[in-house]
Design a protein around this motif. Structure first.
Motif, short mmCIF file in Angstrom:
data_model
loop_
_atom_site.label_atom_id
_atom_site.label_comp_id
_atom_site.label_asym_id
_atom_site.label_seq_id
_atom_site.Cartn_x
_atom_site.Cartn_y
_atom_site.Cartn_z
N ARG A 148 -51.04 -36.89 47.18
CA ARG A 148 -50.52 -35.83 46.87
C ARG A 148 -51.33 -34.63 46.19
O ARG A 148 -51.26 -33.48 46.78
CB ARG A 148 -49.27 -36.11 46.01
CG ARG A 148 -48.11 -34.84 45.93
CD ARG A 148 -46.83 -35.39 45.22
NE ARG A 148 -46.25 -36.44 46.03
CZ ARG A 148 -45.43 -35.93 46.95
NH1 ARG A 148 -45.05 -34.58 47.08
NH2 ARG A 148 -44.71 -36.93 47.69
N ARG A 198 -49.78 -33.57 53.38
CA ARG A 198 -49.78 -31.85 53.25
C ARG A 198 -49.92 -31.44 54.88
O ARG A 198 -49.61 -29.95 54.95
CB ARG A 198 -50.98 -31.46 52.61
CG ARG A 198 -52.43 -31.46 53.11
CD ARG A 198 -53.25 -30.81 52.27
NE ARG A 198 -54.70 -31.57 52.42
CZ ARG A 198 -55.38 -31.26 53.34
NH1 ARG A 198 -55.00 -30.66 54.33
NH2 ARG A 198 -56.87 -31.81 53.34
N GLY A 236 -42.93 -28.19 55.53
CA GLY A 236 -41.50 -28.41 54.79
C GLY A 236 -41.78 -29.52 53.56
O GLY A 236 -42.70 -30.05 53.60
N ASP A 237 -40.24 -29.58 53.00
CA ASP A 237 -40.55 -30.26 51.76
C ASP A 237 -40.49 -31.80 52.11
O ASP A 237 -39.69 -32.56 53.12
CB ASP A 237 -39.23 -29.89 51.06
CG ASP A 237 -39.40 -28.75 50.31
OD1 ASP A 237 -40.60 -28.14 50.22
OD2 ASP A 237 -38.37 -28.02 49.99
N ASP A 241 -40.46 -36.79 46.54
CA ASP A 241 -41.90 -37.11 45.75
C ASP A 241 -42.20 -38.57 45.89
O ASP A 241 -41.74 -39.31 46.34
CB ASP A 241 -41.54 -36.59 44.12
CG ASP A 241 -40.56 -37.18 43.70
OD1 ASP A 241 -40.06 -38.29 44.19
OD2 ASP A 241 -39.79 -36.63 42.67
#
Lengths: 379, 379
Positions: free
Chosen positions: A376, A319, A323-324, A327
């Motif tokens: 995550r 985190r 940005g992305d 997954d």
């Protein structure tokens, strides 16, 4: 004679990397770029020197180095590439090799890598392949390159299938690590290199990690602590490389934080969004958290690792990366594609504590996936 | 177990090239391609095998080799390039490396070169560079490749500055020289390879040259004399390579005929007009004539060399080469560009007689020019 000259510079640390007939010196200290000519001419008097560098580094250091080489009776030819990871590709490799051939660099001449890790990897592979191998000198200009890519002889370029998948093992004949050159680096880049410095403490040198916890501000500020940190890092890496030149065993320890790290770098598209050392910082924190989760090391050690990296300003969690990112499935795929895969089994560097890392083969993909899911969710 | 299997095939000659931990076997005999799977599986059981080959060779031998590999539990993936010297370029090198990566060839897997010298050089360099070095097996399909490029570990591609200027020293783990595969070669190509066979006699084995003068027709016809000629050639080259793996000394003897030869090949545009072995034949005849002119060897030996090459149908003079070639100045320029140039001095392999070649450093360019002028005028 060379000994007298060395003694005149008490502020220069010299390390010898012991690889038999391919042993070489790493010199660390301020102002070494001004002495590049003299230092290289001692080894290869009268040589032609192809200086591979990038446009940014050329602005800062090329005139100094070229003048030093000419003053020592060497014949320099600069070969300037664009800055950035994109230059580690087949096309630029061909351009560099062709330029070195046009400069008539022959077997007894020298290729000098003046720059960071990208330039070192690219120029090193060009030197390895040119006429099937010409001599190679590293003049690393980033902290990362001084403590990592300039030691060990790994060279290479990227393929569309991944980073560093094409290259050679090619040892330099000399490394000139000018510690004063690091003063021109942006803080973020210096910090990224610091992640690799901390890595050597985490691998097998707990006292060094403790020393860094106390002295990191002096390392960032420059001066003797910086030289000591660089020298300790190079010596650690050199010791591992001397034990295992071709990466069949122990050398894998140097990949601490790199399997997670490479997956994150790939996920971020190898962009400025996440520098290599930043990815390694997250990867090392993850390696210790995963080790703690598996009951291999104490939760306290995992917290201590993350705390120090965070203190110097490095990211330690997914985190923290702007940005992305892919997954969990995407990260698992990227980890499986990593070149350290052997017959499909997952190999990781894990730890039993600070300074007690080890090679863990056959890591269970299910446990890894559960860990990444938990990471995550963590705040 | 492997010894029993060897003994069952009395028609196979095995040579071991002694390079310490990189020692490997060269097997020579008919039908070896049918045994490729079994032979490779003994060394790397269960491996993936990237088969680099060219379109013409693939038509003749790929099905045989693929079936043999599958039968032995290996996993082959063919990588097919266009035939010809033009495939020894950066672009095709990148394509081959990418295809091997797509086939997931890892460090314990194998790259198999199935083809002539071009395929061997290209695939060998790809194997050397892939993940900084994967294992490499040679299955040479031309006489030239069997006696020359498959032994010694030289791999590489061409640059716009010249031939073989980019590459690596990368020893194979096994060479499978199927002598029966040569029956499908065009006569001209076989003859071109024969020039390199004769070279080993001229370098340091006068009895072998005399044997070839008597037995050359049997070598061309096939059978035991062919296997013996290949084995003697490989053993000669292996002995030189073992003495001098990185070409710093004695290995230069293998360049007999090659400095003149490369200049002629370059002058003819590396085309079908002049095959490599044909250029070497002219180059060897010239090296002996130049040696005789310098008073180093007898005119009789120079005549005997040219006579044998001519008898088997090889060219021995510039005028034997069809089409235009550069003038003397142009040839001198091409010779100076040859990669064997060291600090601008001209190094040639000359001879004191058949089987008595030596490295001549500092050949006088003026005498060389006068010789080339005289050659041009000669009928």
């Amino acid at each position: 004679m060379s000994h007298v000259a060395e003694e005149l510079r008490a502020d220069i640390t010299r390390l010898n990397v012991g690889l038999g007939e391919r042993a070489y010196d790493i010199l660390i200290g301020p102002g070494l770029f001004h002495e590049a000519g003299e230092r290289i001419a001692r080894l290869r008097p009268g040589a032609r020197v192809g200086i591979v560098t990038d446009r940014h580094v050329a602005e800062r250091h090329l005139a100094t180095v070229e003048a030093a080489l000419r003053a020592a009776g060497l014949t320099p030819t600069p070969v300037i590439v664009e800055p950035g990871e994109k230059s580690k590709c087949f096309r630029v490799f061909e351009e560099v090799v062709d330029a070195l051939l046009a400069a008539r660099i022959e077997r007894r001449d020298v290729v000098l890598a003046l720059g960071g890790g990208v330039v070192g990897d690219l120029a090193g592979f060009a030197a390895a392949a040119l006429r099937r191998g010409v001599d190679f000198v590293q003049a690393p200009t980033s902290l990362l390159a001084q403590v990592d890519s300039s030691v060990g002889g790994k060279t290479g370029i990227n393929s569309r299938h991944g980073k560093n998948l094409v290259g050679a093992f090619h040892q330099p004949i000399l490394v000139l690590a000018d510690s004063a050159a690091l003063d021109t680096l942006p803080l973020r880049e210096f910090r990224s290199g610091y992640a690799e410095v901390a890595k050597y403490g985490l691998i097998d040198n707990a006292p060094f990690f403790a020393w860094l916890e106390r002295k990191w501000q002096e390392v960032f500020a420059g001066g003797p602590a910086r030289i000591e940190a660089i020298a300790t890092s190079c010596a650690s890496k050199a010791a591992v490389v001397a034990r295992d030149e071709k990466e069949t065993g122990d050398r894998a320890l140097l990949n601490l934080g790199h399997t997670f790290g490479h997956a994150l770098e790939a996920g971020a598209g190898f962009s400025q969004r996440l520098l290599h050392g930043e990815a390694v910082a997250v990867g090392m924190a993850q390696a210790f958290r995963f080790s703690a989760r598996q009951g291999l090391c104490s939760p306290e050690d995992a917290l201590r690792v993350a705390a120090h990296l965070k203190t110097v300003g490095l990211p330690t969690r997914i985190r923290d990366i702007p940005g992305d990112l892919p997954d969990t499935d995407g990260l698992m795929d990227l980890i499986a594609q990593d070149k350290k895969v052997s017959r499909g089994a997952l190999t990781f560097i894990l730890a039993r504590g600070i300074g007690r890392s080890f090679i863990a083969r056959d890591v269970d993909p299910a446990e890894l996936r559960a860990f990444l899911e938990a990471e995550r969710g963590a705040i």
